[in-house]
Design a protein around this motif. Structure first.
Motif, short mmCIF file in Angstrom:
data_model
loop_
_atom_site.label_atom_id
_atom_site.label_comp_id
_atom_site.label_asym_id
_atom_site.label_seq_id
_atom_site.Cartn_x
_atom_site.Cartn_y
_atom_site.Cartn_z
N PHE A 20 9.81 4.41 12.14
CA PHE A 20 9.92 5.24 10.94
C PHE A 20 9.89 4.43 9.65
O PHE A 20 10.57 3.19 9.72
N LEU A 21 9.28 4.88 8.64
CA LEU A 21 9.85 4.17 7.15
C LEU A 21 10.69 5.14 6.52
O LEU A 21 9.98 6.18 6.27
N VAL A 22 11.67 4.97 6.29
CA VAL A 22 12.64 5.95 5.75
C VAL A 22 12.95 5.47 4.07
O VAL A 22 13.13 4.44 3.63
N GLY A 23 12.67 6.65 3.25
CA GLY A 23 13.14 6.28 2.02
C GLY A 23 14.51 7.00 1.76
O GLY A 23 15.45 6.24 1.92
N GLY A 24 14.69 8.02 1.13
CA GLY A 24 15.78 8.57 0.72
C GLY A 24 17.15 8.62 1.77
O GLY A 24 18.19 7.98 1.16
N ALA A 25 16.95 8.68 2.89
CA ALA A 25 17.91 8.65 4.04
C ALA A 25 18.36 7.08 4.22
O ALA A 25 19.30 6.84 4.81
N TRP B 167 2.46 14.11 0.62
CA TRP B 167 3.14 15.50 0.64
C TRP B 167 4.40 15.73 1.15
O TRP B 167 4.99 16.39 0.94
N ALA B 168 4.74 14.53 1.99
CA ALA B 168 6.20 14.66 2.95
C ALA B 168 6.79 13.64 2.32
O ALA B 168 8.19 13.65 2.69
N ILE B 169 6.57 12.74 1.16
CA ILE B 169 7.42 11.72 0.82
C ILE B 169 8.31 12.15 -0.18
O ILE B 169 7.96 12.85 -1.35
N GLY B 170 9.73 12.29 -0.11
CA GLY B 170 10.62 12.55 -0.96
C GLY B 170 10.78 14.31 -1.41
O GLY B 170 11.38 14.42 -2.18
N GLY C 91 0.79 -1.23 0.06
CA GLY C 91 0.08 0.09 0.06
C GLY C 91 0.88 1.14 0.05
O GLY C 91 0.36 2.25 0.33
N HIS C 92 2.14 1.17 -0.31
CA HIS C 92 2.99 2.27 -0.42
C HIS C 92 2.15 3.47 -1.45
O HIS C 92 1.57 2.93 -2.40
N SER C 93 2.41 4.51 -1.07
CA SER C 93 1.50 5.59 -1.99
C SER C 93 1.91 5.65 -3.47
O SER C 93 1.48 5.91 -4.25
O1 G3H Z 1 9.01 4.38 1.99
C1 G3H Z 1 9.36 5.45 2.47
C2 G3H Z 1 8.76 6.76 2.17
O2 G3H Z 1 8.08 6.76 0.98
C3 G3H Z 1 9.37 7.88 2.54
O3 G3H Z 1 10.37 8.41 1.60
O4 G3H Z 1 12.02 9.19 3.21
O5 G3H Z 1 12.32 9.72 0.93
O6 G3H Z 1 10.49 10.68 2.23
P1 G3H Z 1 11.45 9.64 1.99
#
Ligand code: G3H
Length: 249
Positions: free
Chosen positions: A230-235, A169-172, A94-96
């Motif tokens: 947390f679920l972290v993407g870029g970092a 709106w906060a993702i990436g 279910g990731h956006s």
């Molecule tokens: O699955 C992780 C999220 O989409 C967050 O991504 O940390 O790059 O904003 P982000």
């Protein structure tokens, strides 16, 4: 007792075999908070190599997505049972980006979640609103609608589900939700869980936050009472992921 802190790293469609290996060796060589559960989700093609590189480590692996059917003519998909067969214990659902770019509906996500749990996988279930929905004051309604859809297919046992609240709106974007904004939605998710999940499960449910989490903002977020990871993407593609794992230290 507060549920165990959980930090997931979603690598998305990034990296090469060698950059992935390097990242894993940074993680296995680092001092990680032993009280935090760490799960990383490399691209599907990299999962088995990552599994070898992680032997002897407590870091677990997740698929970034999976299809609910066990097998068949579904070109390009991998199934929950294939993840299980390969001893990959977790899957992100279910990731956006799946919902928006690949048109997965609430019902699809619910079906996949039920299938993953039947294959004995643990699920990082992502929910969250778009900017438009937030501006229309709909954040909590959207998240509750997404959770209700899963509940209709998974009415009993949520012990293998971690809910990731990820405002789209906060993702990436570098625009992290303020700790107060995140806390408000997390608290609403716990209220929902207290009312809708079978007795005793809300207390153990982990609700984690995702969306531009970085070393510089993780501690303040981690201090909020309803944020349990947390679920972290870029970092998660950088050595600073170690600092995020250690946010509670
Ligand atoms: O699955 C992780 C999220 O989409 C967050 O991504 O940390 O790059 O904003 P982000």
């Amino acid at each position: 007792m507060a549920p165990r802190f959980f930090v997931g790293g979603n690598w998305k469609m990034n990296g090469t075999l060698s950059s992935g290996k390097e990242l894993i060796s940074t993680l296995t060589g680092a001092k990680l908070d032993p009280n935090t559960e760490v799960v990383i989700a490399p691209p599907a093609l990299h999962l088995l190599g990552a599994q070898q590189a992680l032997q002897g480590s407590k870091i677990a692996l997740a698929g970034q997505n999976a299809y609910h059917k066990a097998s068949g003519a579904f070109t390009g998909e991998i199934s929950v049972s294939q993840l299980q067969d390969a001893s990959i214990p977790w899957v992100i659902l279910g990731h956006s980006e799946r919902r928006t770019l690949f048109h997965e509906s609430d019902a699809d996500v619910a079906e996949k979640t039920a299938a993953a749990l039947s294959s004995n996988l643990s699920v990082i279930l992502c929910v969250g609103e778009t900017l438009e929905q937030r501006e229309a004051n709909e954040s909590i309604n959207v998240v509750v609608r997404q959770l209700d859809a899963v509940l209709s297919k998974v009415p009993q046992d949520w012990s293998k589900i971690v809910v990731a609240y990820e405002p789209v709106w906060a993702i990436g974007t570098g625009k992290v939700a303020t700790p107060e904004q995140a806390e408000e939605v997390h608290a609403a998710i716990y209220k929902w869980a207290g009312e809708k999940l079978p007795k005793g499960q809300a207390e153990d449910l982990r609700v984690i936050y995702g969306g531009s989490v970085a070393a510089k903002n993780c501690k303040e977020l981690a201090n909020k009472p309803s944020i349990h990871g947390f679920l972290v993407g870029g970092a998660s593609l950088k050595p600073e992921f170690v600092d995020i794992v250690n946010a509670k230290l």
